[in-house]
Scaffold this motif. Sequence first.
Motif, PDB file in Angstrom:
ATOM      1  N   ARG A  86       0.603  -1.255   0.081  1.00 31.67           N
ATOM      2  CA  ARG A  86       0.250  -0.133   0.220  1.00 31.67           C
ATOM      3  C   ARG A  86       0.685   1.089   0.332  1.00 31.67           C
ATOM      4  O   ARG A  86       1.921   1.208   0.613  1.00 31.67           O
ATOM      5  N   THR A  87       0.416   2.680  -0.878  1.00 31.95           N
ATOM      6  CA  THR A  87       1.308   3.564  -1.103  1.00 31.95           C
ATOM      7  C   THR A  87       0.640   4.732  -0.561  1.00 31.95           C
ATOM      8  O   THR A  87      -0.568   4.824  -0.158  1.00 31.95           O
ATOM      9  N   ARG A  88       0.730   5.679   0.594  1.00 31.75           N
ATOM     10  CA  ARG A  88       0.375   6.746   0.933  1.00 31.75           C
ATOM     11  C   ARG A  88      -0.447   7.408  -0.078  1.00 31.75           C
ATOM     12  O   ARG A  88      -1.363   7.871  -0.058  1.00 31.75           O
ATOM     13  N   LEU A  89       0.173   7.457  -1.298  1.00 32.42           N
ATOM     14  CA  LEU A  89      -0.540   8.101  -2.694  1.00 32.42           C
ATOM     15  C   LEU A  89      -0.729   7.507  -3.343  1.00 32.42           C
ATOM     16  O   LEU A  89      -0.194   6.130  -3.487  1.00 32.42           O
ATOM     17  N   TRP A  90      -1.587   7.926  -4.714  1.00 32.81           N
ATOM     18  CA  TRP A  90      -1.687   6.995  -6.342  1.00 32.81           C
ATOM     19  C   TRP A  90      -0.436   6.875  -6.462  1.00 32.81           C
ATOM     20  O   TRP A  90       0.787   7.909  -6.680  1.00 32.81           O
ATOM     21  N   CYS A  91       0.131   6.009  -7.251  1.00 29.08           N
ATOM     22  CA  CYS A  91       1.064   5.362  -8.153  1.00 29.08           C
ATOM     23  C   CYS A  91       1.169   5.334  -8.745  1.00 29.08           C
ATOM     24  O   CYS A  91       0.352   4.715  -9.551  1.00 29.08           O
ATOM     25  N   TRP A  92       1.824   6.521 -10.147  1.00 32.17           N
ATOM     26  CA  TRP A  92       1.820   6.007 -11.318  1.00 32.17           C
ATOM     27  C   TRP A  92       2.960   4.679 -11.972  1.00 32.17           C
ATOM     28  O   TRP A  92       3.136   4.157 -11.717  1.00 32.17           O
ATOM     29  N   GLY A  93       4.480   5.658 -12.360  1.00 35.33           N
ATOM     30  CA  GLY A  93       5.369   5.320 -12.998  1.00 35.33           C
ATOM     31  C   GLY A  93       6.532   4.326 -11.375  1.00 35.33           C
ATOM     32  O   GLY A  93       6.322   4.509  -9.993  1.00 35.33           O
ATOM     33  N   ILE A  94       6.741   3.680 -11.821  1.00 35.43           N
ATOM     34  CA  ILE A  94       8.132   3.134 -10.591  1.00 35.43           C
ATOM     35  C   ILE A  94       9.033   2.851 -11.634  1.00 35.43           C
ATOM     36  O   ILE A  94       9.349   2.196 -12.443  1.00 35.43           O
ATOM     37  N   ALA A  95      10.448   2.573 -10.691  1.00 40.00           N
ATOM     38  CA  ALA A  95      11.264   2.179 -11.128  1.00 40.00           C
ATOM     39  C   ALA A  95      12.344   1.836  -9.581  1.00 40.00           C
ATOM     40  O   ALA A  95      11.907   1.750  -9.168  1.00 40.00           O
TER      41      ALA A  95
END
Length: 138
Positions: A86-95
Motif C-alpha cells: 500500500r502507498t500513501r499517494l496514488w502511484c503511477w510510474g515505478i522503477a
Amino acid sequence: MEDIYKCNITDIFSLQGAKHIIVDYGNSKIKVYGEHFQFQESMTLQGYPWNACVLQDNNMAVTVPNIKTILVIGISDKMHKIREIRTRLWCWGIAVVKDQFVITTQSDDSSILILDMTGKEIRTVRPITYLGDKLLNP
C-alpha cells in the motif's frame, strides 16, 4: 477470458526468454506474449494497472494508482500475486534504483516517493517546477 474493453496499453517491456509483458489499463490486466507476440496468458487485477518494472528476483512490480497499491507479481511460470504494498499517494510510474522503489505520483505537488522494498516510505522528493523563469514551488 476475453477482453471487455478496447486494450489501453500503458506500459510494455521485454524479459529474457522472449517474453513481452503488456500492462492493459482498460481491461485491468497484465498480459504475457511470446517471442513473436503470440498471446500466452493474462492476469486480471483489482483496480487499473498503470506501470510496471522487473525486480531482481525475476518478479515484477505493477502500480495500481486508483487503489494506491504496488502489486508484486511472480512471472517465472504462470503469473501469480506475491504481495501487495500500500502507498500513501496514488502511484503511477515505478522503477527500482539501488534496491528501492521510485514511485511517481500526481499528488502532493507531483511528488516522487522513495520506498524500501517492503513499501516503507524513506523520503519524498518534490521536483522544482518553473513557469518561464519563475520558480513555482521553491
